[in-house]
Design a protein around this motif. Structure first.
Motif, PDB file in Angstrom:
ATOM      1  N   ALA A  17       0.833  -1.216   0.000  1.00  0.00           N
ATOM      2  CA  ALA A  17       0.000   0.000   0.000  1.00  0.00           C
ATOM      3  C   ALA A  17       0.847   1.237   0.000  1.00  0.00           C
ATOM      4  O   ALA A  17       0.565   2.237  -0.670  1.00  0.00           O
ATOM      5  CB  ALA A  17      -0.949  -0.014   1.205  1.00  0.00           C
ATOM      6  N   ALA A  18       1.936   1.152   0.794  1.00  0.00           N
ATOM      7  CA  ALA A  18       2.833   2.324   0.843  1.00  0.00           C
ATOM      8  C   ALA A  18       3.456   2.581  -0.501  1.00  0.00           C
ATOM      9  O   ALA A  18       3.635   3.713  -0.955  1.00  0.00           O
ATOM     10  CB  ALA A  18       3.892   2.125   1.912  1.00  0.00           C
ATOM     11  N   VAL A  19       3.819   1.527  -1.168  1.00  0.00           N
ATOM     12  CA  VAL A  19       4.428   1.704  -2.501  1.00  0.00           C
ATOM     13  C   VAL A  19       3.428   2.341  -3.461  1.00  0.00           C
ATOM     14  O   VAL A  19       3.758   3.219  -4.269  1.00  0.00           O
ATOM     15  CB  VAL A  19       4.934   0.351  -3.024  1.00  0.00           C
ATOM     16  N   THR A  20       2.198   1.945  -3.401  1.00  0.00           N
ATOM     17  CA  THR A  20       1.167   2.508  -4.285  1.00  0.00           C
ATOM     18  C   THR A  20       0.947   3.965  -4.029  1.00  0.00           C
ATOM     19  O   THR A  20       0.840   4.796  -4.939  1.00  0.00           O
ATOM     20  CB  THR A  20      -0.147   1.733  -4.110  1.00  0.00           C
ATOM     21  N   ASP A  21       0.922   4.325  -2.736  1.00  0.00           N
ATOM     22  CA  ASP A  21       0.727   5.741  -2.395  1.00  0.00           C
ATOM     23  C   ASP A  21       1.872   6.575  -2.899  1.00  0.00           C
ATOM     24  O   ASP A  21       1.684   7.695  -3.401  1.00  0.00           O
ATOM     25  CB  ASP A  21       0.570   5.892  -0.889  1.00  0.00           C
ATOM     26  N   ASN A  22       3.054   6.099  -2.752  1.00  0.00           N
ATOM     27  CA  ASN A  22       4.209   6.882  -3.204  1.00  0.00           C
ATOM     28  C   ASN A  22       4.180   7.049  -4.697  1.00  0.00           C
ATOM     29  O   ASN A  22       4.544   8.092  -5.267  1.00  0.00           O
ATOM     30  CB  ASN A  22       5.512   6.189  -2.797  1.00  0.00           C
ATOM     31  N   THR A  23       3.752   6.029  -5.383  1.00  0.00           N
ATOM     32  CA  THR A  23       3.677   6.133  -6.847  1.00  0.00           C
ATOM     33  C   THR A  23       2.672   7.175  -7.273  1.00  0.00           C
ATOM     34  O   THR A  23       2.897   7.988  -8.187  1.00  0.00           O
ATOM     35  CB  THR A  23       3.331   4.775  -7.431  1.00  0.00           C
ATOM     36  N   ARG A  24       1.561   7.119  -6.573  1.00  0.00           N
ATOM     37  CA  ARG A  24       0.549   8.113  -6.868  1.00  0.00           C
ATOM     38  C   ARG A  24       1.036   9.512  -6.572  1.00  0.00           C
ATOM     39  O   ARG A  24       0.762  10.495  -7.305  1.00  0.00           O
ATOM     40  CB  ARG A  24      -0.734   7.813  -6.080  1.00  0.00           C
ATOM     41  N   GLY A  25       1.746   9.659  -5.499  1.00  0.00           N
ATOM     42  CA  GLY A  25       2.272  11.001  -5.168  1.00  0.00           C
ATOM     43  C   GLY A  25       3.210  11.508  -6.227  1.00  0.00           C
ATOM     44  O   GLY A  25       3.243  12.681  -6.558  1.00  0.00           O
TER      45      GLY A  25
ATOM     46  N   THR B 170      13.886   5.205  -7.096  1.00  0.00           N
ATOM     47  CA  THR B 170      13.290   4.812  -5.802  1.00  0.00           C
ATOM     48  C   THR B 170      12.406   3.599  -5.973  1.00  0.00           C
ATOM     49  O   THR B 170      12.410   2.668  -5.140  1.00  0.00           O
ATOM     50  CB  THR B 170      12.497   5.984  -5.214  1.00  0.00           C
ATOM     51  N   GLU B 171      11.640   3.595  -7.075  1.00  0.00           N
ATOM     52  CA  GLU B 171      10.771   2.452  -7.318  1.00  0.00           C
ATOM     53  C   GLU B 171      11.584   1.183  -7.575  1.00  0.00           C
ATOM     54  O   GLU B 171      11.226   0.081  -7.122  1.00  0.00           O
ATOM     55  CB  GLU B 171       9.846   2.755  -8.516  1.00  0.00           C
ATOM     56  N   THR B 172      12.703   1.317  -8.297  1.00  0.00           N
ATOM     57  CA  THR B 172      13.565   0.142  -8.544  1.00  0.00           C
ATOM     58  C   THR B 172      14.124  -0.417  -7.239  1.00  0.00           C
ATOM     59  O   THR B 172      14.155  -1.641  -7.004  1.00  0.00           O
ATOM     60  CB  THR B 172      14.702   0.532  -9.491  1.00  0.00           C
ATOM     61  N   TRP B 173      14.520   0.481  -6.395  1.00  0.00           N
ATOM     62  CA  TRP B 173      15.060   0.043  -5.073  1.00  0.00           C
ATOM     63  C   TRP B 173      14.004  -0.631  -4.241  1.00  0.00           C
ATOM     64  O   TRP B 173      14.231  -1.660  -3.610  1.00  0.00           O
ATOM     65  CB  TRP B 173      15.642   1.276  -4.388  1.00  0.00           C
ATOM     66  N   LYS B 174      12.817  -0.094  -4.288  1.00  0.00           N
ATOM     67  CA  LYS B 174      11.721  -0.665  -3.518  1.00  0.00           C
ATOM     68  C   LYS B 174      11.375  -2.053  -4.020  1.00  0.00           C
ATOM     69  O   LYS B 174      11.118  -2.991  -3.231  1.00  0.00           O
ATOM     70  CB  LYS B 174      10.495   0.235  -3.606  1.00  0.00           C
TER      71      LYS B 174
ATOM     72  N   ARG C 187      11.175  12.900 -11.449  1.00  0.00           N
ATOM     73  CA  ARG C 187      10.695  11.656 -12.040  1.00  0.00           C
ATOM     74  C   ARG C 187      11.832  10.622 -12.128  1.00  0.00           C
ATOM     75  O   ARG C 187      11.623   9.438 -11.880  1.00  0.00           O
ATOM     76  CB  ARG C 187      10.125  11.921 -13.426  1.00  0.00           C
ATOM     77  N   ALA C 188      12.995  11.114 -12.503  1.00  0.00           N
ATOM     78  CA  ALA C 188      14.143  10.155 -12.537  1.00  0.00           C
ATOM     79  C   ALA C 188      14.424   9.595 -11.163  1.00  0.00           C
ATOM     80  O   ALA C 188      14.711   8.405 -10.981  1.00  0.00           O
ATOM     81  CB  ALA C 188      15.378  10.872 -13.111  1.00  0.00           C
TER      82      ALA C 188
ATOM     83  N   SER D  12       9.696   6.211   5.716  1.00  0.00           N
ATOM     84  CA  SER D  12      10.865   6.817   5.068  1.00  0.00           C
ATOM     85  C   SER D  12      10.517   7.344   3.676  1.00  0.00           C
ATOM     86  O   SER D  12      10.952   8.423   3.255  1.00  0.00           O
ATOM     87  CB  SER D  12      11.997   5.783   4.976  1.00  0.00           C
ATOM     88  N   SER D  13       9.733   6.571   2.969  1.00  0.00           N
ATOM     89  CA  SER D  13       9.293   7.009   1.636  1.00  0.00           C
ATOM     90  C   SER D  13       8.433   8.258   1.723  1.00  0.00           C
ATOM     91  O   SER D  13       8.559   9.194   0.902  1.00  0.00           O
ATOM     92  CB  SER D  13       8.523   5.877   0.957  1.00  0.00           C
TER      93      SER D  13
END
Length: 608
Positions: free
Chosen positions: A2-10, A30-34, A24-25, A66-67
């Motif tokens: 859920a946290a990952v989804t929220d961050n993506t949306r943000g 950040t998404e790759t690390w996650k 964006r870069a 942290s995100s």
């Protein structure tokens, strides 16, 4: 997730502008690390889901926070500077809270790691104990298999042993049956042999009687023919008949008449032919089957004791034999003593001046001596032996002159009879035998119902003692038991007084019994003493020569002497024997008493 989804949306709703390419870069990185973290966490969750479930939950929350913080910081950097001062304090406060939360989570992670290590140690110990238990179980299983194999082997061995035992038992039964058959055959052979000997003895008796009657008839004919013939008597060879005979010749004739007994009063009896016939008759009689000499036929007068003296001290103690001594006996002259023991010899001792000196050794028996007896003349000695025989010696020869065989078990008693040239033996085979020494043959057998331990001889009778607590009187003329006298216990010995009026018996109940033989009531007196104990089944007791005292040896090594008239204990002679006394002898002179024991000792007692 859920946290990952929220961050993506943000990241996707960031405000438009030319500066959105850099964020964006950063958001892609950040998404790759996650995604990498999530992949690793999922892999770890698959491996240790149960153990690290709580830790994963806390760590996921930390990553989400942290995100969010990074997103806020990035948004703040794109806002105008006017808002930075207002939100800076709130961000710092949130940062502190995040640090505090992160420390707590790290501490929990360390604690969980320590618990994991402890559980891993416990698990290793459990694995080690499990391995040890498996090893012990394997050893026990192997031992069980070995024991089962051993049990099977032992069962096989037991089966083989059982078969061998059954075979041995069968062979033993066969051997016992053969032994019984052999004993029966041996008994039949012994009976046949005894019957044959009895028949041979009867034939010999008939032959001797016929010869004797023939000789007597021949002698009668010669005497009758000599009586009818006329004999001329010269004056030089006959006694003077005139009155002018000198007194010296008369005294000589009278002395000759007193010294010799004439068989016939006729003058023809002095015929040389008659004298030679009589001499030849007696010579032929002695050349038959006799084992006795002319000197032995003469009865030497025996002195008698007026008063026996009670011994008071030991004069001599010596080791008379190499083994135990069973019998002792004085000669009629009291100057010779004989001892016999289990070393199979008889030793003769001279009694001089209160001491014993060795004179001779008589051997010839193959087993031990049980009984000794001197003949009235003191020139021969008779002994009973364990080798089922009785032996006769002359005192001047160490080799037996005669061996009497016929008993099937050991001979326990041997005595000279009151009749000339006869002896009596008693045996464990429950027989009493009368022997003729001239023919060396048994002339009479009496069967008894019990073991014969000892016997004595009187006028025309034999008195025997037995293990069935009875004393039996046998008449030699009728060959039968005429009287039975009860005893207190098993009879071990008998002795008769010099006047044949009293009979002494020693019994296993530690009692001596004196019986009056000349009275119909057979009055008896019992003699006991404190400490006296009959030591064996062959203990010998004696009567003093004058009949006033009784002597017997005890199992405690002391000699007990009673007064025959009062029944009281006269004296006790201790401290010289270390073992049970087997026999006691009292000299006919009344001066000495000799005791012998099972430890080879002989003690000479006297009153001086």
């Amino acid at each position: 997730m859920a946290a990952v989804t929220d961050n993506t949306r943000g990241d996707m709703t960031d405000p438009p502008g030319g500066r959105s390419s850099a964020p964006r870069a950063g958001s892609r990185s950040t998404e790759t690390w996650k995604r990498e973290i999530i992949r690793q966490l999922k892999h770890r969750d698959r491996n240790q889901h149960a153990m690290y479930q709580d830790l994963i939950r806390f760590y996921t929350q930390l990553l989400e926070k942290s995100s969010m913080a990074k997103g806020i910081l990035s948004c703040t950097s794109r806002r105008p500077s006017s808002d930075s001062s207002n939100s800076l304090s709130s961000l710092l406060h949130q940062n502190n809270q995040l640090k505090k939360t992160t420390g707590e989570l790290a501490y929990q992670v360390v604690e969980l790691q320590q618990q994991i290590k402890i559980k891993e140690c416990v698990l290793e110990e459990q694995h080690a104990s499990l391995s040890e238990a498996e090893r012990l179980w394997t050893g026990a299983f192997n031992a069980r298999q070995e024991l089962q194999e051993r049990v099977a082997q032992v069962q096989e061995e037991n089966t083989a042993l059982k078969a061998e035992y059954d075979a041995l038992l069968q062979r033993q039964s066969q051997a016992e049956a053969e032994l019984r058959e052999g004993k029966v055959r041996g008994g039949h052979l012994l009976e046949d042999m005894i019957h044959m000997k009895q028949q041979a003895a009867a034939r010999m008796n008939n032959r001797n009687e016929r010869r004797s009657r023939a000789r007597e008839a021949h002698l009668q004919k010669e005497l009758q023919s000599a009586a009818r013939s006329k004999v001329t008597i010269d004056s030089c060879s006959s006694a003077p008949t005139s009155r002018s005979t000198s007194p010296k010749s008369e005294e000589q004739n009278e002395s000759n008449e007193r010294g010799h007994t004439r068989l016939f009063r006729s003058a023809s009896a002095t015929s040389p032919r008659i004298l030679s016939s009589i001499r030849e008759l007696f010579h032929r009689k002695r050349r038959g089957h006799s084992v006795c000499s002319q000197e032995e036929d003469l009865m030497i007068p025996v002195g008698f004791c007026l008063s026996a003296r009670v011994p008071a001290r030991a004069r001599q103690v010596l080791e008379a034999h190499e083994q135990g001594i069973n019998a002792v006996r004085f000669s009629s002259s009291s100057d010779l003593l004989a001892t016999g023991g289990t070393d199979r010899v008889i030793k003769l001792w001279e009694v001089r001046g209160g001491s014993l000196s060795h004179r001779a050794t008589l051997d010839g028996s193959t087993e031990g001596i049980t009984c000794i007896d001197f003949d009235p003349a003191g020139s021969r000695i008779l002994a009973a032996s364990y080798d089922k025989s009785a032996l006769l010696w002359r005192l001047d020869n160490s080799v037996p002159k005669l061996t009497l065989t016929g008993h099937s078990r050991k001979v326990t008693a041997a005595r000279f009879s009151t009749l000339l040239h006869q002896v009596v033996t008693g045996s464990a085979d429950r027989t009493i035998r009368l022997w003729d020494l001239q023919r060396a043959a048994c002339v009479q057998v009496s069967e008894v119902a019990s073991f014969c331990s000892d016997l004595v001889c009187s006028e025309n009778c034999i008195i025997s003692g037995h293990f069935d607590c009875k004393i039996r009187v046998w008449d030699t003329r009728t060959v039968g038991c005429v009287q039975e006298l009860p005893a207190q216990g098993k009879v071990t010995s008998l002795d008769i007084s010099s006047d044949h009026r009293q009979l002494l018996s020693c019994c296993r109940d530690d009692c001596l019994q004196l019986v009056e033989l000349r009275r119909r009531s057979n009055e008896r007196m019992c003699f006991r003493a404190e400490g006296f104990k009959c030591g064996s089944d062959s203990t010998k007791a004696v009567i003093s020569p004058d009949g006033c005292f009784l002597a017997a040896g005890s199992a405690d090594g002391a000699v007990y002497i009673w007064n025959a008239s009062t029944g009281n204990l006269e004296t006790r002679l201790p401290d010289k024997h270390s073992s049970s006394i087997s026999a006691v002898a009292w000299s006919l002179s009344g001066e000495y008493v000799v005791s012998v024991d099972k430890s080879r000792l002989a003690v000479l007692w006297s009153d001086f």
